[in-house]
Design a protein around this motif. Structure first.
Motif, PDB file in Angstrom:
ATOM      1  N   SER A 131       0.829  -1.210   0.000  1.00 23.93           N
ATOM      2  CA  SER A 131       0.000   0.000   0.000  1.00 23.93           C
ATOM      3  C   SER A 131       0.862   1.257   0.000  1.00 23.93           C
ATOM      4  O   SER A 131       0.485   2.277  -0.592  1.00 23.93           O
ATOM      5  CB  SER A 131      -0.961  -0.008   1.184  1.00 23.93           C
ATOM      6  N   TRP A 188      -2.393   7.762   0.859  1.00 26.09           N
ATOM      7  CA  TRP A 188      -3.286   6.952   1.707  1.00 26.09           C
ATOM      8  C   TRP A 188      -2.492   6.335   2.851  1.00 26.09           C
ATOM      9  O   TRP A 188      -2.916   6.343   4.011  1.00 26.09           O
ATOM     10  CB  TRP A 188      -3.946   5.868   0.845  1.00 26.09           C
ATOM     11  N   PHE A 189      -1.296   5.771   2.528  1.00 22.87           N
ATOM     12  CA  PHE A 189      -0.444   5.139   3.537  1.00 22.87           C
ATOM     13  C   PHE A 189      -0.008   6.161   4.589  1.00 22.87           C
ATOM     14  O   PHE A 189      -0.039   5.876   5.794  1.00 22.87           O
ATOM     15  CB  PHE A 189       0.772   4.497   2.860  1.00 22.87           C
TER      16      PHE A 189
END
Length: 176
Positions: free
Chosen positions: A85, A92-93
């Motif tokens: 990810s 997002w991570f």
């Protein structure tokens, strides 16, 4: 004839064998020794099996064992998923890692204790299973030693008799 019958009756009569009984005082009966060794081995194995026997598990126990197998692969796959990810969507991570940064320190300590107790208990169970397998191996040592002694005596007997096969004798001479 009466004298010979009387002497034979004295030595072998009445279902007794004085020669065998007298020899039994000075020499151990090999057959009885084998019976005693087999009984000793059997009783030792019976004791080990009763000491290390596992109870039969019901549905609930099997279900809980299945659940206990989930955390380790989940942790490993989850960590790999975090790396994936981070490469796929760094924004997002980063948002998720900032959320983890807000977790209070006592909660991290609690999480560490829970994970440590889980893996510590699992280590203890695996250690006990290992000890059980070692005890089983040790219990079979007597039979293995006896089999090796039998094989050694058979090999020594075949060496002392010599080979009646001249081709095999020639092959052995040429090889050495």
């Amino acid at each position: 004839m009466g004298l010979i019958d009387g002497a034979m009756n004295l030595v072998f009569g009445g279902g007794r064998n004085i020669v065998r009984e007298t020899a039994g005082v000075f020499m151990e009966n090999a057959e009885q020794r084998a019976v005693r060794e087999a009984m000793l081995q059997s009783s030792a194995l019976e004791q080990f099996s009763s000491e290390f026997a596992l109870p039969k598990k019901g549905f609930f126990d099997r279900f809980i064992d299945g659940i206990n197998r989930v955390p380790r692969p989940a942790l490993a796959l989850g960590t790999i998923g975090l790396f994936v990810s981070a490469m796929v969507d760094p924004t997002w991570f980063a948002a998720r890692m900032n959320g983890l940064a807000l977790v209070p320190e006592p909660l991290w300590w609690l999480m560490g204790a829970i994970v440590s107790f889980y893996f510590g208990a699992r280590h203890q169970v695996k250690s006990q299973e290992f000890q059980r397998s070692v005890a089983t191996t040790i219990a079979s040592t007597g039979a293995v030693v006896q089999n090796l002694e039998t094989l050694d005596s058979l090999e020594a007997g075949s060496r002392s008799q010599g080979d009646p096969n001249p081709a095999l004798d020639a092959w052995r001479r040429d090889g050495q």
